[in-house]
Each structure stands twice: as structure tokens, then as C-alpha cells.
Design a protein around this motif. Structure first.
Motif, PDB file in Angstrom:
ATOM      1  N   ARG A   1      86.627 -27.573  12.013  1.00  0.00           N
ATOM      2  CA  ARG A   1      86.940 -27.257  13.412  1.00  0.00           C
ATOM      3  C   ARG A   1      87.858 -26.052  13.532  1.00  0.00           C
ATOM      4  O   ARG A   1      87.668 -25.207  14.411  1.00  0.00           O
ATOM      5  CB  ARG A   1      87.538 -28.471  14.109  1.00  0.00           C
ATOM      6  CG  ARG A   1      86.479 -29.510  14.422  1.00  0.00           C
ATOM      7  CD  ARG A   1      87.003 -30.705  15.134  1.00  0.00           C
ATOM      8  NE  ARG A   1      87.563 -30.401  16.447  1.00  0.00           N
ATOM      9  CZ  ARG A   1      87.959 -31.313  17.305  1.00  0.00           C
ATOM     10  NH1 ARG A   1      87.855 -32.607  17.010  1.00  0.00           N
ATOM     11  NH2 ARG A   1      88.457 -30.968  18.478  1.00  0.00           N
ATOM     12  N   SER A   2      88.841 -25.942  12.645  1.00  0.00           N
ATOM     13  CA  SER A   2      89.743 -24.786  12.719  1.00  0.00           C
ATOM     14  C   SER A   2      89.005 -23.496  12.355  1.00  0.00           C
ATOM     15  O   SER A   2      89.257 -22.443  12.944  1.00  0.00           O
ATOM     16  CB  SER A   2      90.976 -24.984  11.842  1.00  0.00           C
ATOM     17  OG  SER A   2      90.642 -25.067  10.484  1.00  0.00           O
ATOM     18  N   ASN A   3      88.060 -23.576  11.427  1.00  0.00           N
ATOM     19  CA  ASN A   3      87.256 -22.390  11.090  1.00  0.00           C
ATOM     20  C   ASN A   3      86.359 -21.977  12.251  1.00  0.00           C
ATOM     21  O   ASN A   3      86.200 -20.777  12.513  1.00  0.00           O
ATOM     22  CB  ASN A   3      86.415 -22.648   9.836  1.00  0.00           C
ATOM     23  CG  ASN A   3      87.214 -22.505   8.576  1.00  0.00           C
ATOM     24  OD1 ASN A   3      88.145 -21.718   8.502  1.00  0.00           O
ATOM     25  ND2 ASN A   3      86.869 -23.295   7.571  1.00  0.00           N
ATOM     26  N   ARG A   4      85.769 -22.954  12.958  1.00  0.00           N
ATOM     27  CA  ARG A   4      84.946 -22.611  14.128  1.00  0.00           C
ATOM     28  C   ARG A   4      85.781 -21.912  15.190  1.00  0.00           C
ATOM     29  O   ARG A   4      85.348 -20.919  15.787  1.00  0.00           O
ATOM     30  CB  ARG A   4      84.292 -23.860  14.710  1.00  0.00           C
ATOM     31  CG  ARG A   4      83.052 -24.298  13.965  1.00  0.00           C
ATOM     32  CD  ARG A   4      82.214 -25.314  14.745  1.00  0.00           C
ATOM     33  NE  ARG A   4      82.943 -26.509  15.113  1.00  0.00           N
ATOM     34  CZ  ARG A   4      83.028 -27.604  14.362  1.00  0.00           C
ATOM     35  NH1 ARG A   4      82.433 -27.647  13.184  1.00  0.00           N
ATOM     36  NH2 ARG A   4      83.695 -28.664  14.790  1.00  0.00           N
ATOM     37  N   LEU A   5      86.998 -22.419  15.423  1.00  0.00           N
ATOM     38  CA  LEU A   5      87.870 -21.784  16.404  1.00  0.00           C
ATOM     39  C   LEU A   5      88.260 -20.378  15.956  1.00  0.00           C
ATOM     40  O   LEU A   5      88.271 -19.440  16.763  1.00  0.00           O
ATOM     41  CB  LEU A   5      89.122 -22.636  16.649  1.00  0.00           C
ATOM     42  CG  LEU A   5      90.141 -22.053  17.628  1.00  0.00           C
ATOM     43  CD1 LEU A   5      89.513 -21.803  19.007  1.00  0.00           C
ATOM     44  CD2 LEU A   5      91.345 -22.973  17.744  1.00  0.00           C
TER      45      LEU A   5
ATOM     46  N   VAL B 158      97.924 -15.377  19.449  1.00  0.00           N
ATOM     47  CA  VAL B 158      97.140 -16.198  20.362  1.00  0.00           C
ATOM     48  C   VAL B 158      98.021 -17.365  20.782  1.00  0.00           C
ATOM     49  O   VAL B 158      98.486 -18.134  19.943  1.00  0.00           O
ATOM     50  CB  VAL B 158      95.846 -16.718  19.677  1.00  0.00           C
ATOM     51  CG1 VAL B 158      95.070 -17.619  20.621  1.00  0.00           C
ATOM     52  CG2 VAL B 158      94.993 -15.540  19.211  1.00  0.00           C
ATOM     53  N   GLY B 159      98.247 -17.488  22.074  1.00  0.00           N
ATOM     54  CA  GLY B 159      99.079 -18.571  22.571  1.00  0.00           C
ATOM     55  C   GLY B 159      98.365 -19.910  22.502  1.00  0.00           C
ATOM     56  O   GLY B 159      97.149 -19.994  22.589  1.00  0.00           O
ATOM     57  N   ILE B 160      99.165 -20.954  22.309  1.00  0.00           N
ATOM     58  CA  ILE B 160      98.636 -22.322  22.269  1.00  0.00           C
ATOM     59  C   ILE B 160      99.394 -23.138  23.298  1.00  0.00           C
ATOM     60  O   ILE B 160     100.613 -23.178  23.280  1.00  0.00           O
ATOM     61  CB  ILE B 160      98.819 -22.964  20.888  1.00  0.00           C
ATOM     62  CG1 ILE B 160      98.093 -22.162  19.817  1.00  0.00           C
ATOM     63  CG2 ILE B 160      98.348 -24.412  20.899  1.00  0.00           C
ATOM     64  CD1 ILE B 160      98.387 -22.633  18.413  1.00  0.00           C
TER      65      ILE B 160
ATOM     66  N   SER C 293      97.212 -33.840  20.476  1.00  0.00           N
ATOM     67  CA  SER C 293      95.834 -34.310  20.348  1.00  0.00           C
ATOM     68  C   SER C 293      95.295 -33.819  19.013  1.00  0.00           C
ATOM     69  O   SER C 293      95.979 -33.080  18.302  1.00  0.00           O
ATOM     70  CB  SER C 293      94.976 -33.747  21.489  1.00  0.00           C
ATOM     71  OG  SER C 293      94.820 -32.346  21.340  1.00  0.00           O
ATOM     72  N   VAL C 294      94.063 -34.178  18.703  1.00  0.00           N
ATOM     73  CA  VAL C 294      93.462 -33.662  17.470  1.00  0.00           C
ATOM     74  C   VAL C 294      93.226 -32.159  17.575  1.00  0.00           C
ATOM     75  O   VAL C 294      93.107 -31.485  16.560  1.00  0.00           O
ATOM     76  CB  VAL C 294      92.155 -34.397  17.095  1.00  0.00           C
ATOM     77  CG1 VAL C 294      92.427 -35.838  16.746  1.00  0.00           C
ATOM     78  CG2 VAL C 294      91.109 -34.265  18.148  1.00  0.00           C
ATOM     79  N   ASP C 295      93.183 -31.626  18.781  1.00  0.00           N
ATOM     80  CA  ASP C 295      92.955 -30.193  18.952  1.00  0.00           C
ATOM     81  C   ASP C 295      94.182 -29.340  18.629  1.00  0.00           C
ATOM     82  O   ASP C 295      94.039 -28.167  18.317  1.00  0.00           O
ATOM     83  CB  ASP C 295      92.501 -29.893  20.387  1.00  0.00           C
ATOM     84  CG  ASP C 295      91.129 -30.445  20.679  1.00  0.00           C
ATOM     85  OD1 ASP C 295      90.305 -30.494  19.744  1.00  0.00           O
ATOM     86  OD2 ASP C 295      90.887 -30.837  21.831  1.00  0.00           O
ATOM     87  N   LEU C 296      95.383 -29.914  18.684  1.00  0.00           N
ATOM     88  CA  LEU C 296      96.593 -29.127  18.428  1.00  0.00           C
ATOM     89  C   LEU C 296      96.643 -28.608  16.993  1.00  0.00           C
ATOM     90  O   LEU C 296      96.804 -27.398  16.791  1.00  0.00           O
ATOM     91  CB  LEU C 296      97.836 -29.925  18.795  1.00  0.00           C
ATOM     92  CG  LEU C 296      99.157 -29.183  18.628  1.00  0.00           C
ATOM     93  CD1 LEU C 296      99.189 -27.912  19.477  1.00  0.00           C
ATOM     94  CD2 LEU C 296     100.321 -30.088  19.017  1.00  0.00           C
ATOM     95  N   PRO C 297      96.501 -29.439  15.958  1.00  0.00           N
ATOM     96  CA  PRO C 297      96.506 -28.868  14.605  1.00  0.00           C
ATOM     97  C   PRO C 297      95.313 -27.955  14.328  1.00  0.00           C
ATOM     98  O   PRO C 297      95.418 -27.019  13.558  1.00  0.00           O
ATOM     99  CB  PRO C 297      96.501 -30.089  13.686  1.00  0.00           C
ATOM    100  CG  PRO C 297      96.173 -31.242  14.528  1.00  0.00           C
ATOM    101  CD  PRO C 297      96.479 -30.890  15.943  1.00  0.00           C
ATOM    102  N   VAL C 298      94.192 -28.199  15.003  1.00  0.00           N
ATOM    103  CA  VAL C 298      93.056 -27.291  14.887  1.00  0.00           C
ATOM    104  C   VAL C 298      93.473 -25.901  15.352  1.00  0.00           C
ATOM    105  O   VAL C 298      93.236 -24.903  14.665  1.00  0.00           O
ATOM    106  CB  VAL C 298      91.851 -27.798  15.712  1.00  0.00           C
ATOM    107  CG1 VAL C 298      90.763 -26.738  15.818  1.00  0.00           C
ATOM    108  CG2 VAL C 298      91.282 -29.087  15.123  1.00  0.00           C
ATOM    109  N   ALA C 299      94.117 -25.818  16.490  1.00  0.00           N
ATOM    110  CA  ALA C 299      94.545 -24.530  17.042  1.00  0.00           C
ATOM    111  C   ALA C 299      95.634 -23.892  16.195  1.00  0.00           C
ATOM    112  O   ALA C 299      95.640 -22.671  16.007  1.00  0.00           O
ATOM    113  CB  ALA C 299      95.040 -24.720  18.480  1.00  0.00           C
TER     114      ALA C 299
END
Length: 92
Positions: free
Chosen positions: A58-62, A77-79, A84-90
């Protein structure tokens, strides 16, 4: 963090220690853990869970998505996400 929490983060469920003296960057250190423990739990949140292989994918796709839109290794890039599971991905 208390000593037990710090130890869990540095030597947690992945079973691989991440010593403070390691000169590798975060992405290199993360890649080592993914290679060693792809099926180990990496992220658990109210909205789901990811193993290390899923977090890496997921992090590679992002990263590719951002690169396709002009971001590079020097871009900031701001976060702005809730836990959520998306936070470590970002972050990765």
C-alpha cells in the motif's frame, strides 16, 4: 513512552531489533523487516489491520501515485489523517 513500550517498538512483534546505531534510513530498515517477516502483523487499528507485506504494497502504491503527480525525493507532502491503517501507509 515507558521502558516497556519503547522496548516493544524497537524489538516488537517483528522479532527484529532496530538498533539506534543502525545507519540505514527508515525505508531500508522497513524493507529488511518486510523481507524477513512479510506475514507478521504490522498495523492494527479500528478500521482494519495490515501485515508487513500489505503495508509495504500500500505504501508503494501511494508513492507511485504521488510520483506520477510530480512528487520526488525532495518534495514535501503533508499528511492529515486520523489514526488508522492509512496513517503508517502515508508516513512510509
Amino acid at each position: 513512552l515507558d521502558e516497556a513500550e519503547r522496548d516493544e517498538i524497537l524489538n516488537g512483534r517483528s522479532g527484529e531489533s532496530l538498533p539506534a546505531t543502525d545507519d540505514a534510513d527508515l525505508c531500508t530498515r522497513f524493507a529488511r523487516i518486510v523481507a524477513a517477516h512479510p506475514d507478521a502483523p504490522a498495523v492494527e487499528a479500528e478500521d482494519g489491520a495490515l501485515d508487513f507485506a500489505g503495508l509495504d504494497a500500500r505504501s508503494n502504491r501511494l508513492a507511485h501515485y504521488l510520483r506520477d503527480r510530480g512528487a520526488d525525493g525532495t518534495s514535501r507532502v503533508g499528511i492529515c489523517l486520523k489514526r488508522s491503517v492509512d496513517l503508517p501507509v502515508a508516513i512510509l
